[in-house]
Write a protein that holds these residues in place. Structure first.
Motif, PDB file in Angstrom:
ATOM      1  N   TYR A 302      29.233  15.430 -39.123  1.00  0.00           N
ATOM      2  CA  TYR A 302      29.643  16.683 -38.542  1.00  0.00           C
ATOM      3  C   TYR A 302      28.831  17.748 -39.329  1.00  0.00           C
ATOM      4  O   TYR A 302      28.701  17.943 -40.590  1.00  0.00           O
ATOM      5  CB  TYR A 302      31.226  16.759 -39.060  1.00  0.00           C
ATOM      6  N   LEU A 303      27.920  18.288 -38.251  1.00  0.00           N
ATOM      7  CA  LEU A 303      27.038  19.297 -38.832  1.00  0.00           C
ATOM      8  C   LEU A 303      27.524  20.821 -38.865  1.00  0.00           C
ATOM      9  O   LEU A 303      28.114  21.325 -37.732  1.00  0.00           O
ATOM     10  CB  LEU A 303      25.745  19.194 -38.048  1.00  0.00           C
ATOM     11  N   ILE A 304      27.716  21.666 -39.744  1.00  0.00           N
ATOM     12  CA  ILE A 304      28.139  22.797 -39.924  1.00  0.00           C
ATOM     13  C   ILE A 304      27.188  23.812 -40.245  1.00  0.00           C
ATOM     14  O   ILE A 304      26.286  23.659 -41.128  1.00  0.00           O
ATOM     15  CB  ILE A 304      29.180  22.865 -41.058  1.00  0.00           C
ATOM     16  N   ASP A 305      27.127  25.118 -39.399  1.00  0.00           N
ATOM     17  CA  ASP A 305      26.275  25.904 -39.770  1.00  0.00           C
ATOM     18  C   ASP A 305      26.498  26.996 -40.842  1.00  0.00           C
ATOM     19  O   ASP A 305      27.588  26.802 -41.606  1.00  0.00           O
ATOM     20  CB  ASP A 305      25.890  26.994 -38.232  1.00  0.00           C
ATOM     21  N   ALA A 306      25.760  27.984 -41.132  1.00  0.00           N
ATOM     22  CA  ALA A 306      25.861  28.825 -42.200  1.00  0.00           C
ATOM     23  C   ALA A 306      27.005  29.752 -42.136  1.00  0.00           C
ATOM     24  O   ALA A 306      27.433  30.488 -43.154  1.00  0.00           O
ATOM     25  CB  ALA A 306      24.627  29.717 -42.399  1.00  0.00           C
ATOM     26  N   GLU A 307      27.831  29.785 -40.891  1.00  0.00           N
ATOM     27  CA  GLU A 307      28.976  30.567 -40.652  1.00  0.00           C
ATOM     28  C   GLU A 307      30.040  29.615 -40.735  1.00  0.00           C
ATOM     29  O   GLU A 307      31.032  30.289 -40.814  1.00  0.00           O
ATOM     30  CB  GLU A 307      29.116  31.378 -39.222  1.00  0.00           C
TER      31      GLU A 307
END
Length: 485
Positions: A302-307
């Motif tokens: 699961y790839l999560i962005d900086a937000e």
């Protein structure tokens, strides 16, 4: 025991005197005074409604998962109440009217004896069938007419996310993602990491809160240390962590155990060291975070962005180049001035789908690919290799105890015969002892099993082949599963 009771009840239906004999021990429990039914059947139905109803699996699973993960809210309470009331009403009808209806049906009264005999024969036949494992044999004989339909559906839904678990406001938007997409998507704020028993590779064993990682790109990797699919995936994850950690990537391993021994922190720590993992690892022994992410696979990324928004989900092996490309894209979005290293170059060793024997489990809870002639069920039994064994199957020889998750010999000379298609074969073992592996060319080698339960290599060749392998297991060693690559 259940089969014995079933057979006794069948005999009771056939022989009234025997039925009265069976009822005699319970007659003391009968009330001496008849009590008129005052509508208490609704209360009984309400109580039974929470534990029984045909096809209640999905509803009960949702209620149980909600309780296990602490997600009890108005929706869960409403579901439980409506479920209980829905079953209470028909049970109330049966309680109030059932006896009168039966007494008024003349056809039933005149044919009661015949119906009892038919029911008794059916129950005895079922008991005998269960003893000789007839349902499983019939299942093997019946052609799989749905295989083609299933394949068509699988092809059409190859990109479907196929999430599991209980849907909550926290994880609902994960459905916006597709499995292994080539471009970034927006799939809602990342669910929290919860229910962690222990953290490894963190300062003082302190936990990590995703809210504290805003401004960084986060990769969550669900894995288990004895899982061969995870072992082939880990070199990529470890390389990404090493290459992009200084550029703002935070990798978090969520260790979600498949076997009981994988819950032991010392065993997981040994697996971490063996695979060169230095990023934080959370022991999700109760599968709380696994459930919160509605995950169903080892491995899963699961790839999560900086937000804090989930931007990519990938289940199983493969898709590494696309995942790394999106990691780089998110790092540049978070910091346009970031200096990224060249992409990692780790070979993708994912086997082609369908090119190998499927993963084979030896425990009674989900044994698959059993090719012996003897019944395969929990307990201690004596087995013998069949004269002819199907491809992609295993068979046992000797005396074995079949437990829920593993099989272990109860006498010397026990062995497993494996018919395989693969270039690599591994077996998950625990305990202590020397395992002897014999290939079809007659050559043998010994594997010493000791220490941390783990996956051991049985065979590795340059190209895939079809063959036969015999594995002699000593007393004191537990065999969990075979995996193929």
């Amino acid at each position: 025991m259940g089969i014995v009771v079933l057979a006794l009840l069948g005999v009771g239906l056939l022989v009234p005197k025997f039925e009265r004999l069976l009822e005699k021990p319970f007659q003391r429990l009968q009330s001496r005074k008849e009590v008129k039914n005052q509508g208490s059947g609704f209360g009984v139905g309400l109580a039974l409604g929470a534990v029984f109803v045909p096809c209640a699996g999905p509803v009960l699973a949702a209620i149980i998962v909600a309780g296990a993960t602490g997600q009890i809210g108005i929706g869960t309470v409403a579901l439980t109440l409506s479920f209980s009331i829905g079953v209470a009403i028909p049970l109330l009808v049966f309680a109030l009217a059932g006896r009168g209806v039966v007494e008024r049906i003349r056809a039933f009264r005149t044919r009661e004896r015949g119906l009892r005999i038919a029911a008794g024969i059916a129950m005895i036949a079922l008991a005998v069938g269960l003893v000789f494992n007839v349902p499983q044999m019939l299942q093997r004989l019946v052609p799989d007419y749905t295989a083609g339909i299933q394949k068509d559906l699988a092809d059409k839904q190859a990109d479907a996310l196929d999430l599991g678990g209980l849907v909550t406001d926290e994880n609902r938007e994960l459905d916006n993602c597709t499995n292994g997409a080539e471009e970034l998507e927006s799939c809602g704020t990342a669910p929290s990491i919860r229910g962690i028993e222990e953290w490894l590779n963190t300062t003082g064993g302190e936990g990590i809160d995703l809210d504290d990682l805003r401004g960084q790109v986060v990769l969550i990797d669900f894995w288990a240390y004895s899982c061969i699919n995870c072992q082939r995936s880990l070199p990529h994850v470890v390389a990404w962590n090493k290459a992009y950690e200084d550029a703002g990537l935070q990798v978090i391993g969520i260790h979600s155990p498949e076997y009981a021994f994988e819950k032991d922190a010392a065993n997981v720590a040994a697996g971490i060291e063996e695979h060169g993992i230095d990023y934080p690892v959370a022991l999700d022994n109760n599968l709380s975070t696994w459930t919160n992410y509605r995950n169903r696979y080892w491995p899963a990324h699961y790839l999560i962005d900086a937000e804090g928004v989930v931007r990519h989900i990938s289940f199983g092996e493969g898709n590494y180049a696309a995942t790394e490309s999106m990691i780089r894209e998110l790092l540049e979005d978070a910091d346009p001035d970031v200096q990224l290293p060249v992409p990692t170059e780790i070979a993708d060793e994912t086997p082609e789908l369908g090119s190998t024997t499927p993963e084979t489990f030896l425990g009674s809870s989900k044994d698959v690919n059993y090719g012996g002639g003897d019944a395969y069920r929990a307990g201690t039994s004596t087995f013998a290799f069949p004269d002819e064994q199907p491809d992609d199957s295993f068979a046992l020889n000797g005396e074995w105890e079949i437990a829920t998750q593993y099989a272990t010999p109860t006498a010397e000379g026990a062995s497993i015969r494996l018919m395989y298609r693969a270039s690599e074969i591994r077996i998950v073992l625990a305990g202590e002892g020397d395992v002897v592996v014999t290939a079809q060319d007659g050559k043998s080698r010994t594997i010493t099993v000791d220490g941390t339960p783990k996956s051991y290599e049985l065979l590795k060749v340059d190209a895939g082949e079809t063959g036969e392998l015999t594995v002699e297991i000593p007393i004191g060693v537990q065999a969990y599963s075979f995996t193929f690559g």
